[in-house]
Design a protein around this motif. Structure first.
Motif, PDB file in Angstrom:
ATOM      1  N   MET A  74     -15.279  56.154  65.028  1.00  0.00           N
ATOM      2  CA  MET A  74     -14.264  56.232  66.068  1.00  0.00           C
ATOM      3  C   MET A  74     -13.780  54.847  66.495  1.00  0.00           C
ATOM      4  SD  MET A  74     -15.810  59.323  68.399  1.00  0.00           S
ATOM      5  CE  MET A  74     -14.267  59.614  69.236  1.00  0.00           C
ATOM      6  N   GLY A  75     -14.625  53.849  66.369  1.00  0.00           N
ATOM      7  CA  GLY A  75     -14.262  52.494  66.781  1.00  0.00           C
ATOM      8  C   GLY A  75     -15.455  51.778  67.374  1.00  0.00           C
ATOM      9  N   ASP A  76     -15.238  50.536  67.721  1.00  0.00           N
ATOM     10  CA  ASP A  76     -16.295  49.702  68.284  1.00  0.00           C
ATOM     11  C   ASP A  76     -16.078  49.481  69.775  1.00  0.00           C
ATOM     12  OD1 ASP A  76     -17.239  49.490  65.750  1.00  0.00           O
ATOM     13  OD2 ASP A  76     -16.540  47.455  65.409  1.00  0.00           O
ATOM     14  N   ILE A  77     -17.114  49.766  70.553  1.00  0.00           N
ATOM     15  CA  ILE A  77     -17.092  49.421  71.971  1.00  0.00           C
ATOM     16  C   ILE A  77     -17.326  47.922  72.083  1.00  0.00           C
ATOM     17  CG2 ILE A  77     -18.338  49.621  74.170  1.00  0.00           C
ATOM     18  CD1 ILE A  77     -16.643  51.979  73.667  1.00  0.00           C
ATOM     19  N   LEU A  78     -16.426  47.238  72.769  1.00  0.00           N
ATOM     20  CA  LEU A  78     -16.538  45.797  72.954  1.00  0.00           C
ATOM     21  C   LEU A  78     -16.960  45.536  74.394  1.00  0.00           C
ATOM     22  CD1 LEU A  78     -13.211  44.837  71.150  1.00  0.00           C
ATOM     23  CD2 LEU A  78     -15.527  44.828  70.199  1.00  0.00           C
ATOM     24  N   PRO A  79     -18.210  45.166  74.622  1.00  0.00           N
ATOM     25  CA  PRO A  79     -18.691  45.018  75.999  1.00  0.00           C
ATOM     26  C   PRO A  79     -18.374  43.651  76.583  1.00  0.00           C
ATOM     27  CG  PRO A  79     -20.504  44.744  74.470  1.00  0.00           C
ATOM     28  CD  PRO A  79     -19.286  45.028  73.639  1.00  0.00           C
ATOM     29  N   GLY A  80     -18.340  43.611  77.904  1.00  0.00           N
ATOM     30  CA  GLY A  80     -18.223  42.362  78.643  1.00  0.00           C
ATOM     31  C   GLY A  80     -19.217  42.366  79.787  1.00  0.00           C
ATOM     32  N   LEU A  81     -19.379  41.222  80.430  1.00  0.00           N
ATOM     33  CA  LEU A  81     -20.271  41.108  81.582  1.00  0.00           C
ATOM     34  C   LEU A  81     -19.428  40.985  82.848  1.00  0.00           C
ATOM     35  CD1 LEU A  81     -23.043  38.764  80.155  1.00  0.00           C
ATOM     36  CD2 LEU A  81     -23.401  41.061  81.075  1.00  0.00           C
ATOM     37  N   TYR A  82     -19.788  41.778  83.852  1.00  0.00           N
ATOM     38  CA  TYR A  82     -19.028  41.844  85.101  1.00  0.00           C
ATOM     39  C   TYR A  82     -19.969  41.645  86.285  1.00  0.00           C
ATOM     40  CZ  TYR A  82     -15.218  43.848  82.336  1.00  0.00           C
ATOM     41  OH  TYR A  82     -14.211  44.041  81.411  1.00  0.00           O
ATOM     42  N   ALA A  83     -19.400  41.127  87.377  1.00  0.00           N
ATOM     43  CA  ALA A  83     -20.195  40.944  88.596  1.00  0.00           C
ATOM     44  C   ALA A  83     -19.266  40.964  89.803  1.00  0.00           C
ATOM     45  CB  ALA A  83     -20.974  39.634  88.538  1.00  0.00           C
ATOM     46  N   SER A  84     -19.865  41.136  90.966  1.00  0.00           N
ATOM     47  CA  SER A  84     -19.098  41.126  92.209  1.00  0.00           C
ATOM     48  C   SER A  84     -18.736  39.701  92.598  1.00  0.00           C
ATOM     49  CB  SER A  84     -19.923  41.768  93.328  1.00  0.00           C
ATOM     50  OG  SER A  84     -21.044  40.942  93.644  1.00  0.00           O
ATOM     51  N   THR A  85     -17.744  39.574  93.461  1.00  0.00           N
ATOM     52  CA  THR A  85     -17.347  38.262  93.965  1.00  0.00           C
ATOM     53  C   THR A  85     -18.504  37.594  94.688  1.00  0.00           C
ATOM     54  OG1 THR A  85     -15.070  39.065  94.237  1.00  0.00           O
ATOM     55  CG2 THR A  85     -15.674  37.057  95.420  1.00  0.00           C
ATOM     56  N   GLU A  86     -19.280  38.392  95.438  1.00  0.00           N
ATOM     57  CA  GLU A  86     -20.413  37.841  96.185  1.00  0.00           C
ATOM     58  C   GLU A  86     -21.455  37.252  95.248  1.00  0.00           C
ATOM     59  OE1 GLU A  86     -24.420  37.779  97.510  1.00  0.00           O
ATOM     60  OE2 GLU A  86     -23.681  39.509  96.392  1.00  0.00           O
ATOM     61  N   VAL A 135     -16.659  37.918  83.584  1.00  0.00           N
ATOM     62  CA  VAL A 135     -16.966  36.499  83.426  1.00  0.00           C
ATOM     63  C   VAL A 135     -16.664  36.077  81.997  1.00  0.00           C
ATOM     64  CG1 VAL A 135     -18.780  36.643  85.175  1.00  0.00           C
ATOM     65  CG2 VAL A 135     -19.390  36.812  82.761  1.00  0.00           C
ATOM     66  N   GLY A 136     -16.362  34.804  81.832  1.00  0.00           N
ATOM     67  CA  GLY A 136     -16.152  34.264  80.501  1.00  0.00           C
ATOM     68  C   GLY A 136     -17.475  34.080  79.780  1.00  0.00           C
ATOM     69  N   LEU A 137     -17.444  34.198  78.454  1.00  0.00           N
ATOM     70  CA  LEU A 137     -18.652  34.068  77.644  1.00  0.00           C
ATOM     71  C   LEU A 137     -18.407  33.076  76.516  1.00  0.00           C
ATOM     72  CD1 LEU A 137     -19.632  37.847  77.243  1.00  0.00           C
ATOM     73  CD2 LEU A 137     -20.605  36.195  78.856  1.00  0.00           C
ATOM     74  N   ALA A 138     -19.333  32.131  76.361  1.00  0.00           N
ATOM     75  CA  ALA A 138     -19.235  31.203  75.238  1.00  0.00           C
ATOM     76  C   ALA A 138     -19.407  31.953  73.924  1.00  0.00           C
ATOM     77  CB  ALA A 138     -20.297  30.113  75.370  1.00  0.00           C
ATOM     78  N   THR A 139     -20.292  32.946  73.907  1.00  0.00           N
ATOM     79  CA  THR A 139     -20.515  33.782  72.729  1.00  0.00           C
ATOM     80  C   THR A 139     -20.250  35.229  73.104  1.00  0.00           C
ATOM     81  OG1 THR A 139     -22.219  32.275  71.893  1.00  0.00           O
ATOM     82  CG2 THR A 139     -22.170  34.500  70.967  1.00  0.00           C
ATOM     83  N   PRO A 140     -19.207  35.840  72.544  1.00  0.00           N
ATOM     84  CA  PRO A 140     -18.910  37.235  72.901  1.00  0.00           C
ATOM     85  C   PRO A 140     -20.063  38.160  72.540  1.00  0.00           C
ATOM     86  CG  PRO A 140     -17.069  36.242  71.725  1.00  0.00           C
ATOM     87  CD  PRO A 140     -18.219  35.285  71.603  1.00  0.00           C
ATOM     88  N   LEU A 141     -20.227  39.195  73.341  1.00  0.00           N
ATOM     89  CA  LEU A 141     -21.239  40.213  73.059  1.00  0.00           C
ATOM     90  C   LEU A 141     -20.862  40.987  71.790  1.00  0.00           C
ATOM     91  CD1 LEU A 141     -21.412  41.217  76.731  1.00  0.00           C
ATOM     92  CD2 LEU A 141     -23.506  41.014  75.411  1.00  0.00           C
ATOM     93  N   PRO A 142     -21.857  41.436  71.016  1.00  0.00           N
ATOM     94  CA  PRO A 142     -21.538  42.208  69.806  1.00  0.00           C
ATOM     95  C   PRO A 142     -21.038  43.599  70.153  1.00  0.00           C
ATOM     96  CG  PRO A 142     -23.907  42.166  70.163  1.00  0.00           C
ATOM     97  CD  PRO A 142     -23.309  41.246  71.204  1.00  0.00           C
ATOM     98  N   GLY A 143     -20.112  44.085  69.337  1.00  0.00           N
ATOM     99  CA  GLY A 143     -19.621  45.440  69.524  1.00  0.00           C
ATOM    100  C   GLY A 143     -20.609  46.464  68.977  1.00  0.00           C
ATOM    101  N   LEU A 144     -20.459  47.703  69.430  1.00  0.00           N
ATOM    102  CA  LEU A 144     -21.307  48.800  68.967  1.00  0.00           C
ATOM    103  C   LEU A 144     -20.404  49.909  68.451  1.00  0.00           C
ATOM    104  CD1 LEU A 144     -24.060  50.187  68.644  1.00  0.00           C
ATOM    105  CD2 LEU A 144     -23.842  50.993  71.005  1.00  0.00           C
ATOM    106  N   ARG A 145     -20.559  50.255  67.182  1.00  0.00           N
ATOM    107  CA  ARG A 145     -19.707  51.274  66.569  1.00  0.00           C
ATOM    108  C   ARG A 145     -20.186  52.670  66.957  1.00  0.00           C
ATOM    109  NH1 ARG A 145     -17.150  50.298  60.891  1.00  0.00           N
ATOM    110  NH2 ARG A 145     -16.169  48.850  62.343  1.00  0.00           N
ATOM    111  N   PHE A 146     -19.210  53.512  67.310  1.00  0.00           N
ATOM    112  CA  PHE A 146     -19.509  54.892  67.675  1.00  0.00           C
ATOM    113  C   PHE A 146     -18.905  55.848  66.650  1.00  0.00           C
ATOM    114  CE2 PHE A 146     -20.701  52.954  71.576  1.00  0.00           C
ATOM    115  CZ  PHE A 146     -21.603  53.825  72.159  1.00  0.00           C
ATOM    116  N   TYR A 147     -19.602  56.981  66.484  1.00  0.00           N
ATOM    117  CA  TYR A 147     -19.206  57.974  65.492  1.00  0.00           C
ATOM    118  C   TYR A 147     -19.071  59.344  66.145  1.00  0.00           C
ATOM    119  CZ  TYR A 147     -20.775  54.459  62.131  1.00  0.00           C
ATOM    120  OH  TYR A 147     -20.941  53.298  61.416  1.00  0.00           O
TER     121      TYR A 147
END
Length: 314
Positions: free
Chosen positions: A160-172, A254-266
């Motif tokens: 079906m495709g690859d989920i491309l994750p990112g890292l998120y956080a609150s302003t606080e 947040v920005g990442l120096a090394t992007p997180l790996p994607g995970l393929r879903f079926y």
């Protein structure tokens, strides 16, 4: 506690056990595994609060109380057949479709169900969020969306495709722990992360984070809702699919120096079900919705890669 009324699905299994004389033969007639037949009979016995069937070397033996239920099931079956005759030919899309997905895909599954039922309201779609891989070979579900492949020869799988994750956080949290809003390769040990429970296959996101020095996991949960709330409360960085900021503006990627790996879903189903119109139709609707999601995610990923080409300062 008052006994529950028996469900027709369970009565139907009991009726077939009576007719065939064994769990195995009943399962073959119904398209169910022997273990599923046993589980249905067990559920019926639990609802009624008494034993109904005994399995012996000679087959399945029914108690007297079970024979009373058999008569009830046969009367209902005859009434159901008469109703279908009076109602004319039934639609090939009439019936239930059970879909099993990870927690984070429930909105997409609901959208696919809504689109499909605009054309086929006679189809009833059951979407289940499960922490384990359901046994599609035993027909515990009709369709599964999985982050991994199966070795079973009776299952068919469509990427079906690859989920491309990112890292998120609150302003606080960012103001307190990561004011640059950029995570370098050497910064993981100083940050808090919110993740799922450990993946039993040893491929969870926490393993990837640990490899980069992360050791602080103040909150773990298999519930996406719980992880989101923890992140919004400032407990740490949470892993979400790229584009999550559209639905959760309280969180900042947040920005990442090394992007997180994607995970393929079926998308996975039993090969015997691919020609069932309602199941094939729901599968196509799921593929359509997920294709739109992955296309939007690819656009977000392209922007993220441009934004992450240099550290951000405030």
């Amino acid at each position: 506690m008052e006994n529950k009324l028996p469900a027709w699905d369970d009565l139907r299994v009991l009726l077939e056990v009576h007719r065939q004389g064994s769990f195995l033969e009943a399962g073959l007639q119904l398209g169910l595994s022997t273990s599923t037949v046993a589980r249905r009979i067990g559920a019926l016995e639990k609802d009624l609060g008494r034993a109904l069937v005994h399995r012996t070397s000679r087959g399945a033996l029914l108690e007297k109380e079970a024979l009373e239920l058999i008569a009830l099931a046969e009367n209902f079956e005859q009434a159901l057949r008469a109703h279908r005759r009076d109602s004319g030919p039934s639609s090939p899309y009439a019936g239930r479709v059970r879909v099993s997905l990870p927690d984070g895909f429930m909105t997409a599954a609901a959208e696919a169900a809504a689109r499909f039922r605009r054309w086929h309201p006679e189809t009833h779609i059951e979407v289940i969020s499960e922490l384990r891989f359901v046994d599609l070979t035993a027909r515990e579900a009709d369709i599964g969306v999985r982050g991994g492949r199966s070795s079973s020869p009776v299952l068919i799988e469509k990427p079906m495709g690859d989920i491309l994750p990112g890292l998120y956080a609150s302003t606080e949290y960012l103001a307190r722990a990561l004011p640059s809003r950029f995570l370098g390769d050497g910064d993981y040990a100083r940050q808090d992360f919110i993740v799922e429970d450990e993946n039993p296959r040893g491929q969870g996101a926490s393993q990837w984070l640990t490899q980069r020095g992360a050791s602080r996991f103040p909150f773990r949960s298999n519930s996406l809702e719980a992880r989101l709330h923890a992140a919004k409360c400032g407990m740490g960085l949470v892993l979400l699919g790229l584009g999550a900021e559209r639905e959760h503006p309280e969180l900042i990627r947040v920005g990442l120096a090394t992007p997180l790996p994607g995970l393929r879903f079926y998308l996975t189903m039993h090969k015997d079900l691919r020609r069932v119109p309602r199941i094939r139709g729901v599968a196509l609707a799921l593929q359509e919705v997920f294709a739109e999601y992955f296309a939007a995610q690819a656009q977000v990923d392209a922007r993220a890669r441009r934004d992450n080409s240099r550290p951000k300062t405030r």
